[in-house]
Design a protein around this motif. Structure first.
Motif, PDB file in Angstrom:
ATOM      1  N   GLU A  64       0.832  -1.211   0.000  1.00 35.15           N
ATOM      2  CA  GLU A  64       0.000   0.000   0.000  1.00 35.15           C
ATOM      3  C   GLU A  64       0.865   1.258   0.000  1.00 35.15           C
ATOM      4  OE1 GLU A  64      -3.384   0.628  -0.143  1.00 35.15           O
ATOM      5  OE2 GLU A  64      -3.453  -1.457  -0.786  1.00 35.15           O
ATOM      6  N   THR A  65       1.890   1.273   0.844  1.00 34.65           N
ATOM      7  CA  THR A  65       2.765   2.444   0.934  1.00 34.65           C
ATOM      8  C   THR A  65       3.475   2.693  -0.392  1.00 34.65           C
ATOM      9  OG1 THR A  65       3.129   1.997   3.274  1.00 34.65           O
ATOM     10  CG2 THR A  65       4.704   3.435   2.194  1.00 34.65           C
ATOM     11  N   LYS A  66       3.991   1.632  -0.966  1.00 33.08           N
ATOM     12  CA  LYS A  66       4.735   1.791  -2.217  1.00 33.08           C
ATOM     13  C   LYS A  66       3.803   2.117  -3.380  1.00 33.08           C
ATOM     14  CE  LYS A  66       8.233   1.317   0.116  1.00 33.08           C
ATOM     15  NZ  LYS A  66       8.922   2.526   0.538  1.00 33.08           N
ATOM     16  N   ALA A  67       2.587   1.616  -3.356  1.00 26.93           N
ATOM     17  CA  ALA A  67       1.621   1.961  -4.407  1.00 26.93           C
ATOM     18  C   ALA A  67       1.295   3.447  -4.349  1.00 26.93           C
ATOM     19  CB  ALA A  67       0.357   1.124  -4.265  1.00 26.93           C
ATOM     20  N   GLN A  68       1.155   3.977  -3.143  1.00 26.80           N
ATOM     21  CA  GLN A  68       0.900   5.414  -3.008  1.00 26.80           C
ATOM     22  C   GLN A  68       2.084   6.216  -3.527  1.00 26.80           C
ATOM     23  OE1 GLN A  68       0.051   5.994   1.135  1.00 26.80           O
ATOM     24  NE2 GLN A  68      -1.923   4.944   1.033  1.00 26.80           N
ATOM     25  N   GLY A  69       3.297   5.718  -3.255  1.00 25.92           N
ATOM     26  CA  GLY A  69       4.491   6.397  -3.751  1.00 25.92           C
ATOM     27  C   GLY A  69       4.559   6.385  -5.267  1.00 25.92           C
ATOM     28  N   LEU A  70       4.178   5.260  -5.855  1.00 24.45           N
ATOM     29  CA  LEU A  70       4.207   5.168  -7.313  1.00 24.45           C
ATOM     30  C   LEU A  70       3.082   5.971  -7.958  1.00 24.45           C
ATOM     31  CD1 LEU A  70       5.168   1.431  -7.841  1.00 24.45           C
ATOM     32  CD2 LEU A  70       6.600   3.438  -8.185  1.00 24.45           C
ATOM     33  N   ASN A  71       1.985   6.182  -7.242  1.00 22.19           N
ATOM     34  CA  ASN A  71       0.894   6.999  -7.782  1.00 22.19           C
ATOM     35  C   ASN A  71       1.310   8.449  -7.948  1.00 22.19           C
ATOM     36  OD1 ASN A  71      -0.925   4.929  -8.082  1.00 22.19           O
ATOM     37  ND2 ASN A  71      -1.800   5.192  -6.045  1.00 22.19           N
ATOM     38  N   LYS A  72       2.341   8.849  -7.231  1.00 18.18           N
ATOM     39  CA  LYS A  72       2.840  10.216  -7.385  1.00 18.18           C
ATOM     40  C   LYS A  72       3.354  10.456  -8.801  1.00 18.18           C
ATOM     41  CE  LYS A  72       3.874  11.241  -2.623  1.00 18.18           C
ATOM     42  NZ  LYS A  72       4.855  11.741  -1.677  1.00 18.18           N
ATOM     43  N   ASP A  75       0.184  11.457 -10.548  1.00 19.63           N
ATOM     44  CA  ASP A  75      -0.430  12.658 -10.004  1.00 19.63           C
ATOM     45  C   ASP A  75       0.423  13.904 -10.188  1.00 19.63           C
ATOM     46  OD1 ASP A  75      -2.492  11.032  -9.239  1.00 19.63           O
ATOM     47  OD2 ASP A  75      -1.835  10.859  -7.156  1.00 19.63           O
ATOM     48  N   GLU A  76       1.675  13.780  -9.997  1.00 21.35           N
ATOM     49  CA  GLU A  76       2.542  14.955  -9.984  1.00 21.35           C
ATOM     50  C   GLU A  76       3.718  14.777 -10.931  1.00 21.35           C
ATOM     51  OE1 GLU A  76       3.780  15.367  -5.967  1.00 21.35           O
ATOM     52  OE2 GLU A  76       1.749  15.363  -5.197  1.00 21.35           O
ATOM     53  N   ILE A  77       3.444  14.664 -12.199  1.00 27.11           N
ATOM     54  CA  ILE A  77       4.544  14.520 -13.149  1.00 27.11           C
ATOM     55  C   ILE A  77       5.201  15.888 -13.292  1.00 27.11           C
ATOM     56  CG2 ILE A  77       5.183  13.980 -15.517  1.00 27.11           C
ATOM     57  CD1 ILE A  77       2.918  12.012 -15.600  1.00 27.11           C
ATOM     58  N   GLN A  78       6.360  15.991 -12.679  1.00 20.48           N
ATOM     59  CA  GLN A  78       7.128  17.227 -12.718  1.00 20.48           C
ATOM     60  C   GLN A  78       8.574  16.870 -12.966  1.00 20.48           C
ATOM     61  OE1 GLN A  78       6.536  19.195  -9.006  1.00 20.48           O
ATOM     62  NE2 GLN A  78       4.389  19.654  -9.387  1.00 20.48           N
ATOM     63  N   ASP A  82      13.471  16.139  -6.553  1.00 25.28           N
ATOM     64  CA  ASP A  82      12.951  15.541  -5.315  1.00 25.28           C
ATOM     65  C   ASP A  82      11.952  14.431  -5.623  1.00 25.28           C
ATOM     66  OD1 ASP A  82      14.485  17.229  -3.807  1.00 25.28           O
ATOM     67  OD2 ASP A  82      12.877  18.703  -3.512  1.00 25.28           O
ATOM     68  N   ASN A  83      11.032  14.690  -6.537  1.00 24.27           N
ATOM     69  CA  ASN A  83      10.051  13.666  -6.894  1.00 24.27           C
ATOM     70  C   ASN A  83      10.728  12.467  -7.541  1.00 24.27           C
ATOM     71  OD1 ASN A  83       7.893  15.056  -5.868  1.00 24.27           O
ATOM     72  ND2 ASN A  83       7.275  15.932  -7.822  1.00 24.27           N
ATOM     73  N   LEU A  84      11.697  12.750  -8.394  1.00 27.11           N
ATOM     74  CA  LEU A  84      12.423  11.666  -9.048  1.00 27.11           C
ATOM     75  C   LEU A  84      13.145  10.803  -8.014  1.00 27.11           C
ATOM     76  CD1 LEU A  84      13.410  10.220 -11.577  1.00 27.11           C
ATOM     77  CD2 LEU A  84      15.302  11.862 -11.663  1.00 27.11           C
ATOM     78  N   MET A  85      13.788  11.424  -7.036  1.00 27.94           N
ATOM     79  CA  MET A  85      14.501  10.673  -6.007  1.00 27.94           C
ATOM     80  C   MET A  85      13.519   9.865  -5.146  1.00 27.94           C
ATOM     81  SD  MET A  85      17.623  11.140  -6.577  1.00 27.94           S
ATOM     82  CE  MET A  85      18.451  10.607  -5.109  1.00 27.94           C
ATOM     83  N   GLU A  86      12.361  10.429  -4.876  1.00 27.89           N
ATOM     84  CA  GLU A  86      11.351   9.721  -4.081  1.00 27.89           C
ATOM     85  C   GLU A  86      10.840   8.486  -4.811  1.00 27.89           C
ATOM     86  OE1 GLU A  86       7.122  10.730  -1.903  1.00 27.89           O
ATOM     87  OE2 GLU A  86       8.467  12.378  -2.427  1.00 27.89           O
ATOM     88  N   VAL A  87      10.563   8.639  -6.095  1.00 28.90           N
ATOM     89  CA  VAL A  87      10.091   7.507  -6.905  1.00 28.90           C
ATOM     90  C   VAL A  87      11.178   6.451  -7.026  1.00 28.90           C
ATOM     91  CG1 VAL A  87       9.367   6.813  -9.225  1.00 28.90           C
ATOM     92  CG2 VAL A  87       8.362   8.827  -8.155  1.00 28.90           C
ATOM     93  N   MET A  88      12.415   6.888  -7.184  1.00 25.16           N
ATOM     94  CA  MET A  88      13.514   5.934  -7.278  1.00 25.16           C
ATOM     95  C   MET A  88      13.684   5.171  -5.966  1.00 25.16           C
ATOM     96  SD  MET A  88      16.256   8.068  -9.545  1.00 25.16           S
ATOM     97  CE  MET A  88      17.540   6.862  -9.392  1.00 25.16           C
ATOM     98  N   SER A  89      13.469   5.833  -4.839  1.00 27.01           N
ATOM     99  CA  SER A  89      13.584   5.127  -3.560  1.00 27.01           C
ATOM    100  C   SER A  89      12.460   4.105  -3.398  1.00 27.01           C
ATOM    101  CB  SER A  89      13.596   6.109  -2.391  1.00 27.01           C
ATOM    102  OG  SER A  89      12.343   6.708  -2.223  1.00 27.01           O
ATOM    103  N   VAL A  90      11.257   4.419  -3.903  1.00 30.35           N
ATOM    104  CA  VAL A  90      10.150   3.456  -3.873  1.00 30.35           C
ATOM    105  C   VAL A  90      10.508   2.232  -4.703  1.00 30.35           C
ATOM    106  CG1 VAL A  90       7.781   3.050  -4.633  1.00 30.35           C
ATOM    107  CG2 VAL A  90       8.334   5.142  -3.399  1.00 30.35           C
ATOM    108  N   ILE A  91      11.019   2.453  -5.882  1.00 35.08           N
ATOM    109  CA  ILE A  91      11.400   1.339  -6.768  1.00 35.08           C
ATOM    110  C   ILE A  91      12.507   0.510  -6.119  1.00 35.08           C
ATOM    111  CG2 ILE A  91      12.437   0.761  -9.001  1.00 35.08           C
ATOM    112  CD1 ILE A  91      10.914   3.219 -10.122  1.00 35.08           C
TER     113      ILE A  91
END
Length: 108
Positions: A64-72, A75-78, A82-91
């Motif tokens: 659930e936590t990682k799915a929410q992270g990947l939904n970013k 939702d927020e394609i920028q 920071d967003n890129l690093m957050e998504v990479m940490s989820v992966i």
């Protein structure tokens, strides 16, 4: 399984054993040993049930936590780093978890 084997061995014990001129009634001992093995079996089953339930719950929370992270991503394609690093940490977290999941689910 081991508790079942112990209970089977206890059941094989004779109710009365003659030692020379002395007759020993083993019924109370058999009853207590059987009860002890039964209690240990139930304790083990309870522990395993709690352990498996917690592991599955933790895995579900992780998903659930990682799915929410990947939904970013949606939702927020920028272009922000920071967003890129957050998504990479989820992966990264998902890849690390993938190795342990088959070991949790595989039959022992």
């Amino acid at each position: 399984r081991k508790c079942d084997e112990i209970q089977a061995e206890v059941a094989k014990i004779q109710c009365a054993i003659d030692i020379g001129w002395l007759r020993v009634n083993t019924t109370p001992v058999k009853r207590e040993l059987s009860l002890l093995a039964s209690n240990r079996r139930e304790l083990f089953i309870s522990h395993m049930r709690c352990s498996v339930t917690k592991t599955i719950s933790d895995l579900y929370d992780f998903i659930e936590t990682k799915a929410q992270g990947l939904n970013k991503i949606d939702d927020e394609i920028q272009q922000s780093q920071d967003n890129l690093m957050e998504v990479m940490s989820v992966i990264r977290d998902v890849r690390l978890k993938i190795d342990s999941v088959p070991e949790l689910i595989a039959p022992q």
